[in-house]
Motif scaffolding. Structure first.
Motif, PDB file in Angstrom:
ATOM      1  N   ILE A 154       1.058  -0.907  -0.083  1.00  0.00           N
ATOM      2  CA  ILE A 154      -0.113  -0.197   0.079  1.00  0.00           C
ATOM      3  C   ILE A 154       0.427   1.388  -0.100  1.00  0.00           C
ATOM      4  O   ILE A 154       1.799   1.813   1.010  1.00  0.00           O
ATOM      5  N   THR A 155       0.830   1.995  -0.724  1.00  0.00           N
ATOM      6  CA  THR A 155       1.117   3.315  -0.433  1.00  0.00           C
ATOM      7  C   THR A 155       0.939   4.127  -0.630  1.00  0.00           C
ATOM      8  O   THR A 155       2.088   5.918  -0.522  1.00  0.00           O
ATOM      9  N   ASN A 156      -0.487   4.528  -0.276  1.00  0.00           N
ATOM     10  CA  ASN A 156      -0.867   5.681  -0.081  1.00  0.00           C
ATOM     11  C   ASN A 156      -0.493   5.919   1.135  1.00  0.00           C
ATOM     12  O   ASN A 156      -1.049   5.076   2.161  1.00  0.00           O
ATOM     13  N   ARG A 157      -0.032   7.222   1.643  1.00  0.00           N
ATOM     14  CA  ARG A 157       0.304   7.449   3.090  1.00  0.00           C
ATOM     15  C   ARG A 157      -1.556   7.976   4.771  1.00  0.00           C
ATOM     16  O   ARG A 157      -1.025   6.920   5.356  1.00  0.00           O
ATOM     17  N   SER A 158      -2.497   8.101   3.839  1.00  0.00           N
ATOM     18  CA  SER A 158      -3.039   8.256   4.710  1.00  0.00           C
ATOM     19  C   SER A 158      -3.693   7.098   5.113  1.00  0.00           C
ATOM     20  O   SER A 158      -4.878   6.952   6.191  1.00  0.00           O
ATOM     21  N   ILE A 159      -4.097   6.591   3.781  1.00  0.00           N
ATOM     22  CA  ILE A 159      -4.388   5.061   4.073  1.00  0.00           C
ATOM     23  C   ILE A 159      -3.441   3.807   4.826  1.00  0.00           C
ATOM     24  O   ILE A 159      -4.555   3.732   5.695  1.00  0.00           O
ATOM     25  N   CYS A 160      -2.248   4.122   4.638  1.00  0.00           N
ATOM     26  CA  CYS A 160      -1.788   3.904   5.598  1.00  0.00           C
ATOM     27  C   CYS A 160      -1.708   4.077   7.314  1.00  0.00           C
ATOM     28  O   CYS A 160      -1.570   3.305   7.757  1.00  0.00           O
ATOM     29  N   GLN A 161      -2.058   5.212   7.225  1.00  0.00           N
ATOM     30  CA  GLN A 161      -2.022   5.893   8.759  1.00  0.00           C
ATOM     31  C   GLN A 161      -3.055   5.238   9.486  1.00  0.00           C
ATOM     32  O   GLN A 161      -2.987   5.350  10.821  1.00  0.00           O
ATOM     33  N   VAL A 162      -3.907   5.004   8.364  1.00  0.00           N
ATOM     34  CA  VAL A 162      -4.645   4.816   9.409  1.00  0.00           C
ATOM     35  C   VAL A 162      -5.028   3.559   9.515  1.00  0.00           C
ATOM     36  O   VAL A 162      -5.493   3.123  11.050  1.00  0.00           O
ATOM     37  N   LEU A 163      -4.685   2.706   9.294  1.00  0.00           N
ATOM     38  CA  LEU A 163      -3.703   1.063   8.790  1.00  0.00           C
ATOM     39  C   LEU A 163      -3.302   0.827  10.324  1.00  0.00           C
ATOM     40  O   LEU A 163      -3.177   0.102  11.537  1.00  0.00           O
ATOM     41  N   VAL A 164      -2.556   1.893  10.419  1.00  0.00           N
ATOM     42  CA  VAL A 164      -1.613   2.320  11.952  1.00  0.00           C
ATOM     43  C   VAL A 164      -2.641   2.005  13.423  1.00  0.00           C
ATOM     44  O   VAL A 164      -2.210   1.287  14.129  1.00  0.00           O
ATOM     45  N   ASN A 165      -3.234   2.694  13.055  1.00  0.00           N
ATOM     46  CA  ASN A 165      -4.451   3.096  14.120  1.00  0.00           C
ATOM     47  C   ASN A 165      -5.526   2.212  14.324  1.00  0.00           C
ATOM     48  O   ASN A 165      -5.277   2.168  15.723  1.00  0.00           O
ATOM     49  N   MET A 166      -5.674   1.815  13.218  1.00  0.00           N
ATOM     50  CA  MET A 166      -6.251   0.131  13.622  1.00  0.00           C
ATOM     51  C   MET A 166      -5.870  -0.665  14.089  1.00  0.00           C
ATOM     52  O   MET A 166      -6.261  -1.362  15.418  1.00  0.00           O
ATOM     53  N   ILE A 167      -4.204  -0.836  14.022  1.00  0.00           N
ATOM     54  CA  ILE A 167      -3.789  -1.730  15.100  1.00  0.00           C
ATOM     55  C   ILE A 167      -3.339  -1.502  16.064  1.00  0.00           C
ATOM     56  O   ILE A 167      -3.934  -2.429  16.867  1.00  0.00           O
ATOM     57  N   CYS A 168      -3.819  -0.976  16.698  1.00  0.00           N
ATOM     58  CA  CYS A 168      -3.172   0.106  17.790  1.00  0.00           C
ATOM     59  C   CYS A 168      -4.913  -0.765  18.341  1.00  0.00           C
ATOM     60  O   CYS A 168      -4.895  -1.566  19.615  1.00  0.00           O
ATOM     61  N   GLY A 169      -6.189  -0.194  17.790  1.00  0.00           N
ATOM     62  CA  GLY A 169      -7.240  -0.272  18.264  1.00  0.00           C
ATOM     63  C   GLY A 169      -7.288  -1.877  18.937  1.00  0.00           C
ATOM     64  O   GLY A 169      -8.344  -2.273  18.920  1.00  0.00           O
ATOM     65  N   CYS A 170      -7.146  -2.623  17.939  1.00  0.00           N
ATOM     66  CA  CYS A 170      -6.969  -3.994  17.951  1.00  0.00           C
ATOM     67  C   CYS A 170      -6.815  -4.323  19.575  1.00  0.00           C
ATOM     68  O   CYS A 170      -7.404  -5.154  19.755  1.00  0.00           O
ATOM     69  N   PHE A 171      -6.334  -3.662  19.717  1.00  0.00           N
ATOM     70  CA  PHE A 171      -5.545  -3.589  21.316  1.00  0.00           C
ATOM     71  C   PHE A 171      -7.159  -3.827  22.106  1.00  0.00           C
ATOM     72  O   PHE A 171      -7.244  -4.082  22.707  1.00  0.00           O
ATOM     73  N   GLY A 172      -7.711  -2.906  21.430  1.00  0.00           N
ATOM     74  CA  GLY A 172      -9.299  -2.372  22.628  1.00  0.00           C
ATOM     75  C   GLY A 172      -9.910  -3.195  22.165  1.00  0.00           C
ATOM     76  O   GLY A 172     -10.745  -3.758  23.398  1.00  0.00           O
TER      77      GLY A 172
ATOM     78  N   THR B 271      -8.623   3.280  18.485  1.00  0.00           N
ATOM     79  CA  THR B 271      -7.931   4.069  16.748  1.00  0.00           C
ATOM     80  C   THR B 271      -8.557   5.801  16.875  1.00  0.00           C
ATOM     81  O   THR B 271      -7.833   5.941  16.154  1.00  0.00           O
ATOM     82  N   SER B 272      -9.417   5.392  17.207  1.00  0.00           N
ATOM     83  CA  SER B 272      -9.891   7.179  17.048  1.00  0.00           C
ATOM     84  C   SER B 272      -8.849   8.259  17.772  1.00  0.00           C
ATOM     85  O   SER B 272      -8.574   9.103  17.491  1.00  0.00           O
TER      86      SER B 272
END
Length: 300
Positions: free
Chosen positions: A47-65, A111-112
């Motif tokens: 994935i090359t889109n930085r905005s999408i990658c940023q959301v994915l990083v936040n989502m991987i953190c949200g998985c902890f919740g 995530t938010s």
């Protein structure tokens, strides 16, 4: 297994989702002084889109919740099941949808929180620049991350008050989840002790104890693989404690958690364990039959 199988299926589906997301993001957790971040290397993803990658990083953190809240839901269910007072009706129909929705909401909150309160900033990027290049040979231009610095001035120890709302939200989710787990762990333990006095059948007592043991071990796994390492990673930097080397361990534990989590249920509960063993026996028997000569003379 009744309603419990739906909880197991729910957990398995989430574990699959988490594994796929982890494979895409391939995150590594990093702590430098009072800075804590979760990093995604853009050069190692399709994935090359930085905005999408940023959301994915936040989502991987949200998985902890999601995980810690789902563990709490499991404990509540097991207590209702052992009580035999009709409270399992609150895990059926529309109520089941609510229970399934709670972990998702916790994941969305987490995530938010990382997206809005722990967003990248120039100070953190500057601190990471030399460290990433030296240790990982990665340029900050090729990463996205979520995280922050507890201080805006290390020399004057000026606290970064902008991250306080986010840290309060995450700490609240962790504390509530742990409190529910601890409370219902005690309740379940006491309820199992009373099974003999309530005239329950041997099968019921055995099954409930197996489920309890599986649940305890299944809770210890996230405790040592997620709760403790992630909590230390989040809160030790406030004391300016350098835990950079620990970041590799936290990343590893966080990554292998989904594959280890189902093992207690599979290995402790008889019906699952025997089914697994029978599957291997069947495969071995098929292999042995294939090795037996047919008895037909194929010589010419």
């Amino acid at each position: 297994m009744g309603t419990y199988k739906y909880l197991i299926i729910y957990f398995c589906i989430f574990s699959i989702f988490f594994s796929i997301l982890e494979a895409i993001v391939n995150p590594f957790i990093l702590s430098v002084g009072s800075v804590f971040v979760v990093v995604m290397n853009l050069s190692k993803t399709i994935i090359t889109n930085r905005s999408i990658c940023q959301v994915l990083v936040n989502m991987i953190c949200g998985c902890f919740g999601v995980v810690i809240s789902l563990i709490a839901v499991h404990f509540i269910f097991r207590y209702f099941a052992i009580q035999r007072e009709g409270k399992l009706k609150y895990f059926r129909g529309k109520y089941m949808v609510i229970w399934f929705f709670i972990p998702i909401m916790c994941g969305i909150f987490w995530t938010s929180t990382t997206y809005y309160f722990l967003k990248p900033n120039d100070r953190v990027t500057l601190i990471l620049k030399d460290h990433l290049k030296l240790v990982y040979d990665v340029d900050t231009e090729n990463i996205v991350y979520t995280g922050s610095d507890y201080f805006i001035d290390d020399l004057k120890y000026q606290f970064n008050f902008e991250i306080i709302p986010g840290m309060i939200i995450m700490a609240t989710i962790i504390i509530i989840s742990l409190s529910i787990v601890a409370l219902f762990w005690i309740k379940i333990y006491k309820a199992i002790k009373k099974l003999d006095q309530q005239g329950q059948s041997d099968f019921t007592r055995k099954l409930q104890k197996q489920l309890f043991y599986a649940l305890v071990i299944q809770s210890c796994i996230p405790l040592f693989f997620m709760y403790l390492p992630v909590s230390l990673f989040l809160f030790l930097p406030v004391f300016n404690i350098q835990i950079d080397k620990m970041g590799h361990i936290v990343t590893l534990l966080y990554a292998i958690y989904p594959s280890i989590d189902p093992l207690p249920v599979i290995l402790i509960i008889d019906c699952y364990r025997l089914s697994l063993f029978n599957l291997f026996r069947k495969n071995n028997r098929v292999g042995e039959l294939n090795d037996i000569p047919s008895g037909r003379d194929n010589t010419f």
